[in-house]
Design an enzyme around this catalytic site. Structure first.
Site, PDB file in Angstrom:
ATOM      1  N   LYS A   1       0.874  -1.180   0.000  1.00 12.37           N
ATOM      2  CA  LYS A   1       0.000   0.000   0.000  1.00 12.37           C
ATOM      3  C   LYS A   1       0.902   1.218   0.000  1.00 12.37           C
ATOM      4  CE  LYS A   1      -4.402   0.914   0.056  1.00 12.37           C
ATOM      5  NZ  LYS A   1      -5.449   0.081  -0.544  1.00 12.37           N
TER       6      LYS A   1
HETATM    7  P1  NAD Z   1     -12.830   7.350  -3.659  1.00 14.41           P
HETATM    8  O1  NAD Z   1     -11.861   8.391  -3.314  1.00 14.41           O
HETATM    9  O2  NAD Z   1     -13.189   7.129  -5.096  1.00 14.41           O
HETATM   10  O3  NAD Z   1     -14.212   7.599  -2.864  1.00 14.41           O
HETATM   11  C1  NAD Z   1     -14.289   7.721  -1.485  1.00 14.41           C
HETATM   12  C2  NAD Z   1     -15.717   8.128  -1.122  1.00 14.41           C
HETATM   13  O4  NAD Z   1     -15.842   8.160   0.305  1.00 14.41           O
HETATM   14  C3  NAD Z   1     -16.114   9.530  -1.604  1.00 14.41           C
HETATM   15  O5  NAD Z   1     -17.491   9.523  -1.965  1.00 14.41           O
HETATM   16  C4  NAD Z   1     -15.898  10.390  -0.358  1.00 14.41           C
HETATM   17  O6  NAD Z   1     -16.668  11.576  -0.376  1.00 14.41           O
HETATM   18  C5  NAD Z   1     -16.382   9.426   0.696  1.00 14.41           C
HETATM   19  N1  NAD Z   1     -15.890   9.747   2.046  1.00 14.41           N
HETATM   20  C6  NAD Z   1     -14.662  10.146   2.420  1.00 14.41           C
HETATM   21  N2  NAD Z   1     -14.622  10.360   3.754  1.00 14.41           N
HETATM   22  C7  NAD Z   1     -15.868  10.064   4.212  1.00 14.41           C
HETATM   23  C8  NAD Z   1     -16.467  10.080   5.486  1.00 14.41           C
HETATM   24  N3  NAD Z   1     -15.771  10.467   6.575  1.00 14.41           N
HETATM   25  N4  NAD Z   1     -17.765   9.724   5.588  1.00 14.41           N
HETATM   26  C9  NAD Z   1     -18.466   9.338   4.498  1.00 14.41           C
HETATM   27  N5  NAD Z   1     -17.955   9.301   3.267  1.00 14.41           N
HETATM   28  C10 NAD Z   1     -16.674   9.664   3.128  1.00 14.41           C
HETATM   29  O7  NAD Z   1     -12.275   5.987  -3.013  1.00 14.41           O
HETATM   30  P2  NAD Z   1     -12.643   4.501  -3.411  1.00 14.41           P
HETATM   31  O8  NAD Z   1     -11.652   4.010  -4.387  1.00 14.41           O
HETATM   32  O9  NAD Z   1     -14.097   4.412  -3.720  1.00 14.41           O
HETATM   33  O10 NAD Z   1     -12.323   3.738  -2.050  1.00 14.41           O
HETATM   34  C11 NAD Z   1     -13.267   3.637  -0.985  1.00 14.41           C
HETATM   35  C12 NAD Z   1     -12.845   2.510  -0.057  1.00 14.41           C
HETATM   36  O11 NAD Z   1     -12.766   1.286  -0.782  1.00 14.41           O
HETATM   37  C13 NAD Z   1     -11.474   2.682   0.598  1.00 14.41           C
HETATM   38  O12 NAD Z   1     -11.504   2.095   1.879  1.00 14.41           O
HETATM   39  C14 NAD Z   1     -10.561   1.878  -0.314  1.00 14.41           C
HETATM   40  O13 NAD Z   1      -9.360   1.469   0.321  1.00 14.41           O
HETATM   41  C15 NAD Z   1     -11.467   0.712  -0.639  1.00 14.41           C
HETATM   42  N6  NAD Z   1     -11.121  -0.043  -1.840  1.00 14.41           N
HETATM   43  C16 NAD Z   1     -11.003   0.579  -3.042  1.00 14.41           C
HETATM   44  C17 NAD Z   1     -10.704  -0.170  -4.175  1.00 14.41           C
HETATM   45  C18 NAD Z   1     -10.619   0.440  -5.545  1.00 14.41           C
HETATM   46  O14 NAD Z   1     -10.468  -0.310  -6.516  1.00 14.41           O
HETATM   47  N7  NAD Z   1     -10.763   1.732  -5.706  1.00 14.41           N
HETATM   48  C19 NAD Z   1     -10.512  -1.550  -4.067  1.00 14.41           C
HETATM   49  C20 NAD Z   1     -10.645  -2.152  -2.817  1.00 14.41           C
HETATM   50  C21 NAD Z   1     -10.950  -1.384  -1.717  1.00 14.41           C
END
Ligand code: NAD
Length: 407
Positions: free
Chosen positions: A99
């Site tokens: 990471k």
């Molecule tokens: P992103 O940046 O595209 O979106 C994050 C979302 O969460 C946004 O809508 C943001 O406004 C919201 N957010 C941020 N802080 C917040 C809070 N305190 N309360 C409520 N909403 C909040 O990120 P993503 O890629 O969608 O990732 C989201 C989660 O999924 C993370 O934990 C990430 O590690 C995990 N994840 C992502 C992927 C991927 O392929 N992108 C894969 C596996 C896991």
């Protein structure tokens, strides 16, 4: 880190592994902390902290996302790299876990600043990444544009194009069909399986999603197509309910930067969205949203963890006592890394798959992992989270034993 370590300790105990195994499994292998200077558009120079943690390379090159978020620190990056290690082992991908990221609020960067920061961060971690070493991907605050800049920075230094150094790239640069939607597609598949286990008909089942970014949005789109009803979504500014379709709320949030305030909707806080009377709750934002404080009010019967580490051990214990089925992060959101693996394989072979091939292979790998978790949960009388960790951790431990200790 406390949550990830507690989950590992439990798996090591349940598997009756040795102290040597615990020492090996609980230690990250390589940590790089870098200073990332950024020249702002107005000429000011600012310094940001950047990280890359290679938690394990025992089963193959390390693999994991790059996060741009003001709150990340080394502790959290190590924890997320550890989770990636068990996730890749659980889904039997030939990877370790990694990471990385920069402690910056991506929303404060202009496009040009974002590009300079991404390129400088890439250049700082360049000696330890590569298609055979460590392969970054998008995470919170980064997307395919950042991956294109990372791929270009690495390639310019190598002197030739190296598409396999990152995944989650645009299609024209060697990205894979289906990667953009993959994490959400995997969360949707996990949701259907969670409902099956709880005997709930997916048709018309109600869903609330916390976080409306890459994971939350694509999960919502996939589930709506499958006949479920998305009743509420939220982002960092708050949540809404009462919208007609996911497309409608997405259009509004793209225009305004938030789902909050969409015409005809009612506003919710991010805590209220957790407590809605729905069949499925999907935390898809950041870590630690389901805690001892928020878990008691949860009414959903199935929780599918789109986010990494959204539930603390205290929150988890409360959910288990309530009989809620939790499909854990390392299983539920593994669709992203599974299709990243397909992208890496396609880049290695310079031969690209159809969308149908990607979908079919994703489904096959994820369903196998889901069934293994379900079986282990039944046979060992443990939760799905414990089962998933037992499977992932035991495979890494076995790989350690077979490789032996050098020298
Ligand atoms: P992103 O940046 O595209 O979106 C994050 C979302 O969460 C946004 O809508 C943001 O406004 C919201 N957010 C941020 N802080 C917040 C809070 N305190 N309360 C409520 N909403 C909040 O990120 P993503 O890629 O969608 O990732 C989201 C989660 O999924 C993370 O934990 C990430 O590690 C995990 N994840 C992502 C992927 C991927 O392929 N992108 C894969 C596996 C896991």
């Amino acid at each position: 880190m406390a949550t990830a370590l507690a989950q590992l300790r439990r798996a090591v105990d349940q598997l009756q592994l040795s102290d040597n195994d615990w020492n090996t499994l609980s230690t990250p292998r390589r940590i790089l902390e870098v200073a990332v200077p950024l020249r702002r558009d107005d000429g000011r120079v600012e310094m940001y902290k950047g990280y890359r943690v290679q938690y394990s390379t025992t089963r193959g090159p390390s693999k994991g996302g790059v996060r741009f978020h003001q709150d990340i620190d080394l502790d959290e990056t190590v924890a997320l790299a550890m989770l990636m290690t068990w996730k890749c082992a659980l889904t039997n991908l030939p990877y370790g876990g990694a990471k990385g990221g920069v402690a910056v609020d991506a929303h404060t960067l202009s496009l040009a600043e974002n590009e300079r920061l991404t390129r400088r961060y890439t250049s700082e971690i360049l000696p330890i990444i590569g298609p055979e070493r460590d392969i970054p991907a998008p995470d919170v605050g980064t997307d395919e544009r950042n991956m294109a800049w990372m791929m270009d920075t690495y390639s310019v230094n190598a002197g030739f194009s190296v598409p396999g150094v990152v995944t989650g790239k645009p299609i024209v640069l060697g990205g894979s069909l289906g990667r953009t939607t993959a994490t959400g597609d995997g969360v949707a598949i996990s949701t259907i399986e969670g409902l099956r286990v709880r005997g709930i008909n997916p048709q018309g089942a109600t869903v609330a999603i916390q976080g409306f970014g890459k994971v939350g949005y694509w999960t919502a789109i996939a589930l709506e197509k499958m006949g479920l009803k998305i009743v509420a979504v939220s982002d960092v500014k708050g949540g809404v309910t009462g919208f007609k379709s996911v497309a409608e709320i997405f259009e509004y949030s793209t225009k305004t930067g938030s789902v909050v305030g969409a015409p005809g909707t009612d506003t919710l806080t991010n805590e209220e969205i957790l407590h809605l009377d729905v069949d499925v709750l999907i935390p898809a934002a950041l870590a630690d949203s389901i805690t001892e404080k928020t878990a008691p009010g949860i009414k959903a019967r199935v929780i599918v963890e789109g986010a990494n580490a959204p539930t603390t051990p205290e929150g988890d214990a409360i959910l288990n006592d309530k009989g809620v089925l939790v499909v854990p992060d390392i299983l539920a959101n593994s669709g992203g890394v599974i299709v990243s693996y397909f992208e890496w394989v396609q880049d290695k072979q310079n031969f690209f798959w159809t969308a149908a091939e990607v979908r079919e292979n994703l489904n096959q790998i994820l369903m196998k992992a889901i069934h293994e978790v379900e079986e282990t949960s039944k046979s060992k009388n443990v939760t799905w989270r414990e089962a998933a960790h037992m499977l992932g951790v035991s495979r890494v431990a076995e790989a350690h034993r077979l490789r032996g200790l050098y020298p």
